[in-house]
Design an enzyme around this catalytic site. Structure first.
Site, PDB file in Angstrom:
ATOM      1  N   CYS A 134       0.804  -1.223   0.000  1.00 30.38           N
ATOM      2  CA  CYS A 134       0.000   0.000   0.000  1.00 30.38           C
ATOM      3  C   CYS A 134       0.839   1.276   0.000  1.00 30.38           C
ATOM      4  CB  CYS A 134      -0.959   0.004   1.191  1.00 30.38           C
ATOM      5  SG  CYS A 134      -1.969  -1.493   1.274  1.00 30.38           S
ATOM      6  N   HIS A 168      -3.461   6.874   1.994  1.00 31.07           N
ATOM      7  CA  HIS A 168      -3.864   5.563   1.490  1.00 31.07           C
ATOM      8  C   HIS A 168      -5.277   5.267   1.971  1.00 31.07           C
ATOM      9  CE1 HIS A 168      -4.269   1.351   0.879  1.00 31.07           C
ATOM     10  NE2 HIS A 168      -4.004   1.016   2.121  1.00 31.07           N
ATOM     11  N   ASN A 217     -10.440  -0.351  -0.813  1.00 31.64           N
ATOM     12  CA  ASN A 217      -8.995  -0.277  -0.623  1.00 31.64           C
ATOM     13  C   ASN A 217      -8.318  -0.935  -1.824  1.00 31.64           C
ATOM     14  OD1 ASN A 217      -6.310  -0.827   0.070  1.00 31.64           O
ATOM     15  ND2 ASN A 217      -6.785  -1.397   2.180  1.00 31.64           N
TER      16      ASN A 217
END
Length: 334
Positions: free
Chosen positions: A124, A259, A290
């Site tokens: 990520c 993020h 996500n």
């Protein structure tokens, strides 16, 4: 021993983001479609994560396809011809082939062949890592214009029955073009890792175990509470360090692009950084989910679509995740 003096490369003093492109999985998957196998509810997922739907790609669409679409838009918007791109970096954890890289194929597909091209895995934090590399390589004279892409098809690496992470994940790609600038427009990157916590989030098995019949297909899983605490407490400090490295205050920001891990984490960040109301916060997770390395550029793309007046303003972007790795920098929005 004597020898001729070698030439060593140098580049421009400063760099900037020139443009951004995006591609999302074409299917909007609501919470109700996922709650059965994890014995959950739409309300539980919304409360815990802020996710209403997530985008997922069809069976015939790969991470490579998503990366290509995002890259094409970014290059087109940059005003450069594709052959001016001489570096392509793809941040991904979901290339189903260990080789060739997604980057090399994307470079060819968008017309940047024979650009230097490679994939990198920082989960990520991948996009923030890749921006740091593009910035450094351009200023070192190793490249002139870089195409940086975060691309994920996480639906390929998720177990629908895994209550820890399955409902979080989406598919998509975001891309930026990085090039020389007359003024500083990418501040120093604050990045690092804590491999001692590597077991908190990552793949549950290896491909060798799968090959040998010792384990099922590897999928992502996490220790939710461990990751949440690490993100909220440690990553807010990293975000502050990135502001300090840039020499600015939170009140100087036009936007905050964390993020897109969890809406509660995003809200906690905003509180700890004492972001004023004037700072627009990327909340793309609500309808995209996500998307790991793709999440920051996707959030940036949506932010600039909805608030074009933010172009030219300062944004703090921070990525963090599996490994546990992190990267943050302040940039001028394209």
């Amino acid at each position: 021993m004597t020898h001729p003096t070698l030439t060593q490369s140098t580049g421009p003093a400063h760099t900037r983001l020139l443009s951004v492109g995006a591609a999302r999985g074409e299917n909007a998957v609501p919470n109700d479609d996922l709650v059965g196998p994890i014995d959950s509810s739409d309300e539980w997922i919304r409360q815990r994560t802020g996710i209403i739907t997530r985008t997922r790609a069809g069976a015939d669409v790969s991470a490579l396809d998503l990366a290509t679409d995002a890259a094409r838009e970014a290059v087109e918007r940059s005003g450069l011809s594709p052959d001016q791109i001489d570096l392509v970096i793809v941040a991904t954890i979901s290339n189903p082939q260990q080789t060739p890289s997604i980057a090399a194929v994307v470079a060819d597909r968008v017309g940047a062949n024979p650009a230097a091209a490679y994939d990198m895995n920082a989960a990520c934090a991948g996009y923030a890592y890749a921006v740091a590399q593009a910035d450094a390589l351009i200023r070192a004279g190793a490249a002139r214009h870089a195409l940086v892409i975060g691309a994920e098809k996480l639906s390929d690496v998720v177990d629908p029955a895994d209550r820890s992470i399955s409902f979080l994940l989406g598919d998509g790609a975001g891309a930026v073009v990085v090039g020389p600038s007359d003024t500083p427009a990418i501040a120093p990157t604050v990045w690092g890792s804590d491999g001692s916590k590597a077991g908190a989030v990552g793949m549950n098995h290896t491909l060798v175990e799968f090959r040998d019949g010792a384990a099922p297909w590897p999928t992502l899983r996490q220790e939710g509470q461990t990751v949440f605490r690490w993100a909220v407490w440690d990553m807010a400090k990293v975000a502050q360090q990135a502001l300090d490295a840039a020499g600015i205050q939170a009140s100087d920001l036009a936007a905050f692009l964390p993020h897109q891990a969890n809406m509660r984490i995003i809200d906690e960040f905003a509180k700890q950084l004492k972001l004023p109301e004037s700072v627009v916060i990327g909340r793309d997770i609500a309808t995209t989910g996500n998307t790991s390395a793709a999440s920051i550029p996707l959030a940036m793309h949506r932010l600039l679509e909805e608030h074009p007046e933010l172009s030219g303003g300062l944004a703090l972007q921070i990525g963090f995740g599996a490994g546990l790795v992190f990267g943050a920098q302040v940039v001028v929005l394209p």
